[in-house]
Design a protein around this motif. Structure first.
Motif, PDB file in Angstrom:
ATOM      1  N   PRO A  29      12.033  14.795  -0.348  1.00 15.76           N
ATOM      2  CA  PRO A  29      12.429  13.782   0.642  1.00 15.76           C
ATOM      3  C   PRO A  29      12.167  14.185   2.084  1.00 15.76           C
ATOM      4  CG  PRO A  29      14.356  14.852  -0.327  1.00 15.76           C
ATOM      5  CD  PRO A  29      13.176  15.287  -1.143  1.00 15.76           C
ATOM      6  N   ALA A  30      12.034  15.484   2.340  1.00 14.72           N
ATOM      7  CA  ALA A  30      11.763  15.932   3.707  1.00 14.72           C
ATOM      8  C   ALA A  30      10.334  15.637   4.134  1.00 14.72           C
ATOM      9  CB  ALA A  30      12.054  17.425   3.838  1.00 14.72           C
ATOM     10  N   ILE A  31       9.436  15.378   3.186  1.00 14.81           N
ATOM     11  CA  ILE A  31       8.056  15.018   3.518  1.00 14.81           C
ATOM     12  C   ILE A  31       7.997  13.501   3.653  1.00 14.81           C
ATOM     13  CG2 ILE A  31       5.652  15.070   2.761  1.00 14.81           C
ATOM     14  CD1 ILE A  31       6.249  17.620   1.258  1.00 14.81           C
ATOM     15  N   LYS A  32       7.801  13.043   4.851  1.00  9.26           N
ATOM     16  CA  LYS A  32       7.910  11.614   5.136  1.00  9.26           C
ATOM     17  C   LYS A  32       6.670  10.854   4.666  1.00  9.26           C
ATOM     18  CE  LYS A  32      11.867  12.368   6.914  1.00  9.26           C
ATOM     19  NZ  LYS A  32      13.054  12.088   6.069  1.00  9.26           N
ATOM     20  N   ASP A  33       6.923   9.721   4.055  1.00 16.98           N
ATOM     21  CA  ASP A  33       5.854   8.842   3.598  1.00 16.98           C
ATOM     22  C   ASP A  33       6.308   7.408   3.828  1.00 16.98           C
ATOM     23  OD1 ASP A  33       3.439   8.060   2.525  1.00 16.98           O
ATOM     24  OD2 ASP A  33       4.014   8.362   0.443  1.00 16.98           O
ATOM     25  N   GLY A  34       5.503   6.457   3.399  1.00 13.20           N
ATOM     26  CA  GLY A  34       5.872   5.066   3.582  1.00 13.20           C
ATOM     27  C   GLY A  34       5.047   4.130   2.725  1.00 13.20           C
ATOM     28  N   VAL A  35       5.601   2.950   2.507  1.00 11.75           N
ATOM     29  CA  VAL A  35       4.914   1.877   1.796  1.00 11.75           C
ATOM     30  C   VAL A  35       4.696   0.739   2.798  1.00 11.75           C
ATOM     31  CG1 VAL A  35       5.040   0.204  -0.078  1.00 11.75           C
ATOM     32  CG2 VAL A  35       5.998   2.480  -0.398  1.00 11.75           C
ATOM     33  N   ALA A  36       3.442   0.355   2.984  1.00 11.09           N
ATOM     34  CA  ALA A  36       3.136  -0.741   3.902  1.00 11.09           C
ATOM     35  C   ALA A  36       3.214  -2.063   3.152  1.00 11.09           C
ATOM     36  CB  ALA A  36       1.737  -0.568   4.493  1.00 11.09           C
TER      37      ALA A  36
ATOM     38  N   ALA B  99      -3.161   6.567   5.539  1.00  7.08           N
ATOM     39  CA  ALA B  99      -4.279   5.623   5.577  1.00  7.08           C
ATOM     40  C   ALA B  99      -4.323   4.996   6.974  1.00  7.08           C
ATOM     41  CB  ALA B  99      -4.103   4.548   4.503  1.00  7.08           C
ATOM     42  N   PRO B 100      -4.656   5.784   8.000  1.00  8.05           N
ATOM     43  CA  PRO B 100      -4.569   5.293   9.384  1.00  8.05           C
ATOM     44  C   PRO B 100      -5.497   4.132   9.691  1.00  8.05           C
ATOM     45  CG  PRO B 100      -5.651   7.450   9.294  1.00  8.05           C
ATOM     46  CD  PRO B 100      -5.063   7.200   7.938  1.00  8.05           C
ATOM     47  N   ARG B 101      -6.719   4.147   9.167  1.00  9.58           N
ATOM     48  CA  ARG B 101      -7.666   3.066   9.450  1.00  9.58           C
ATOM     49  C   ARG B 101      -7.194   1.763   8.807  1.00  9.58           C
ATOM     50  NH1 ARG B 101     -12.190   3.765   6.891  1.00  9.58           N
ATOM     51  NH2 ARG B 101     -13.403   2.361   8.204  1.00  9.58           N
ATOM     52  N   PHE B 102      -6.642   1.868   7.620  1.00  7.28           N
ATOM     53  CA  PHE B 102      -6.091   0.695   6.941  1.00  7.28           C
ATOM     54  C   PHE B 102      -4.940   0.098   7.755  1.00  7.28           C
ATOM     55  CE2 PHE B 102      -2.598  -0.784   4.239  1.00  7.28           C
ATOM     56  CZ  PHE B 102      -3.195  -1.844   3.572  1.00  7.28           C
ATOM     57  N   LEU B 103      -4.022   0.936   8.217  1.00 10.11           N
ATOM     58  CA  LEU B 103      -2.877   0.445   8.986  1.00 10.11           C
ATOM     59  C   LEU B 103      -3.327  -0.159  10.316  1.00 10.11           C
ATOM     60  CD1 LEU B 103      -0.233   3.284   8.409  1.00 10.11           C
ATOM     61  CD2 LEU B 103      -0.250   0.974   7.439  1.00 10.11           C
ATOM     62  N   GLN B 104      -4.283   0.488  10.966  1.00 10.26           N
ATOM     63  CA  GLN B 104      -4.773  -0.033  12.245  1.00 10.26           C
ATOM     64  C   GLN B 104      -5.410  -1.404  12.061  1.00 10.26           C
ATOM     65  OE1 GLN B 104      -7.818   2.344  14.074  1.00 10.26           O
ATOM     66  NE2 GLN B 104      -7.618   1.352  16.061  1.00 10.26           N
ATOM     67  N   TYR B 105      -6.203  -1.550  11.012  1.00  9.78           N
ATOM     68  CA  TYR B 105      -6.848  -2.838  10.739  1.00  9.78           C
ATOM     69  C   TYR B 105      -5.808  -3.912  10.441  1.00  9.78           C
ATOM     70  CZ  TYR B 105      -9.494  -6.423   8.260  1.00  9.78           C
ATOM     71  OH  TYR B 105     -10.026  -7.635   7.845  1.00  9.78           O
ATOM     72  N   ALA B 106      -4.840  -3.594   9.584  1.00 11.25           N
ATOM     73  CA  ALA B 106      -3.846  -4.585   9.192  1.00 11.25           C
ATOM     74  C   ALA B 106      -3.041  -5.074  10.396  1.00 11.25           C
ATOM     75  CB  ALA B 106      -2.913  -3.990   8.137  1.00 11.25           C
ATOM     76  N   LYS B 107      -2.781  -4.175  11.329  1.00 16.90           N
ATOM     77  CA  LYS B 107      -1.980  -4.541  12.503  1.00 16.90           C
ATOM     78  C   LYS B 107      -2.782  -5.293  13.558  1.00 16.90           C
ATOM     79  CE  LYS B 107       1.166  -0.607  11.995  1.00 16.90           C
ATOM     80  NZ  LYS B 107       1.596   0.692  12.562  1.00 16.90           N
TER      81      LYS B 107
ATOM     82  N   ALA C 106       0.852  -1.192   0.000  1.00 12.76           N
ATOM     83  CA  ALA C 106       0.000   0.000   0.000  1.00 12.76           C
ATOM     84  C   ALA C 106       0.883   1.235   0.000  1.00 12.76           C
ATOM     85  CB  ALA C 106      -0.919   0.000   1.213  1.00 12.76           C
ATOM     86  N   ASP C 107       0.732   2.060  -1.024  1.00 16.41           N
ATOM     87  CA  ASP C 107       1.527   3.277  -1.156  1.00 16.41           C
ATOM     88  C   ASP C 107       0.856   4.428  -0.412  1.00 16.41           C
ATOM     89  OD1 ASP C 107       3.514   4.985  -1.983  1.00 16.41           O
ATOM     90  OD2 ASP C 107       2.735   5.250  -4.015  1.00 16.41           O
ATOM     91  N   ARG C 108       1.645   5.427  -0.049  1.00 15.36           N
ATOM     92  CA  ARG C 108       1.165   6.684   0.544  1.00 15.36           C
ATOM     93  C   ARG C 108       0.392   6.475   1.848  1.00 15.36           C
ATOM     94  NH1 ARG C 108      -2.309   9.210  -3.898  1.00 15.36           N
ATOM     95  NH2 ARG C 108      -2.798   7.030  -4.261  1.00 15.36           N
ATOM     96  N   VAL C 109       0.869   5.563   2.665  1.00 20.20           N
ATOM     97  CA  VAL C 109       0.129   5.275   3.900  1.00 20.20           C
ATOM     98  C   VAL C 109       0.432   6.282   5.008  1.00 20.20           C
ATOM     99  CG1 VAL C 109      -0.138   2.810   3.447  1.00 20.20           C
ATOM    100  CG2 VAL C 109       1.907   3.623   4.631  1.00 20.20           C
TER     101      VAL C 109
END
Length: 258
Positions: free
Chosen positions: A243-250, A217-225, A209-212
């Protein structure tokens, strides 16, 4: 407002501009300038990017096309695409997992589609879904320009929530060994649960999942965990060109029904 009051607020304004300067730059490049160019040219950013690719890339070479898109995004117009750093994460996982069938929700300009397609094992298949017909038309041209035919990459123009229930019957996709969620982060949880409900995720399937983190995508991350069906890992990155704007790939690994 009197000059004295305005002057009193000046240090606060300067502090905010300095602290959030990267977000202001992103706002200007990704929203204000893009909207202006859309109005002046009558073309969307994906269409302008494809025109650049046509004149600066090598047909049949997906790697060169991807590099051309990266260059255009950095030096011409910000494309809001996955970018090379996240792209390396995606390609490495596709090569490692060697999925027979992959599913992408959110084709956008076709950038991540090419990343997956070029890393698929021999005989691998990618089904990619884009809801916007105009964006899908550009992505289709890009995919075919890169040399991938419909047996390898099939593009479906529809809403993800309408496609998922019919993947088996209409698109002959009985399982998704690898899934990329790259459409709207607020739809990630809904579509993940649809994939579960229709038993399309085999044990060991990988969901990316990109741009989490941005926009998030807090609800998505909470559910997955918390649901007990996934092993979760978060790859921390920044936005392409910001690069200073932090993002992540789940990265989720499906372990089966809880």
């Amino acid at each position: 407002m009197s000059p004295a009051i305005a002057l009193a607020f000046l240090p606060l304004v300067v502090t905010l501009l300095v602290r959030y300067r990267h977000y202001f730059r992103l706002l200007v490049r990704a929203v204000l300038l893009r909207s202006l160019r859309d109005c002046l040219s009558g073309l969307r950013i994906e269409e302008r990017a494809f025109s650049y690719v046509l004149t600066h890339s090598l047909p049949g070479d997906p790697g060169h096309i991807l590099t051309t898109l990266d260059h255009w995004s950095s030096h011409c117009e910000y494309l809001s695409h996955m970018g090379p750093i996240k792209g390396q994460i995606l390609m490495r996982l596709v090569e490692d997992k060697a999925p027979a069938c992959a599913l992408e929700l959110g084709t956008c300009c076709g950038y991540s589609t090419l990343l997956i397609a070029r890393a698929l094992p021999p005989g691998g298949r990618l089904l990619t879904v884009e809801r916007d017909p105009r964006t899908a038309a550009v992505a289709e041209k890009l995919i075919r320009l890169a040399g991938f035919d419909e047996r390898t990459v099939e593009l479906v123009v529809s809403r993800s929530e309408e496609v998922i229930p019919h993947l088996r019957t209409q698109y002959q996709l009985s399982r998704a060994d690898l899934v990329l969620l790259a459409h709207r982060p607020r739809c990630y949880l809904r579509d993940l649960q649809l994939l579960e409900a229709h038993a399309l995720l085999p044990a060991g399937a990988t969901v990316l999942a990109d741009r989490v983190l941005f926009p998030g995508a807090p609800r998505f991350l909470q559910y997955a965990k918390s649901c007990g069906r996934y092993r979760c890992r978060l790859h921390h990155t920044g936005l392409p060109d910001f690069p200073a704007i932090k993002d992540g790939v789940a990265q989720l690994t499906y372990t089966g029904p809880a």
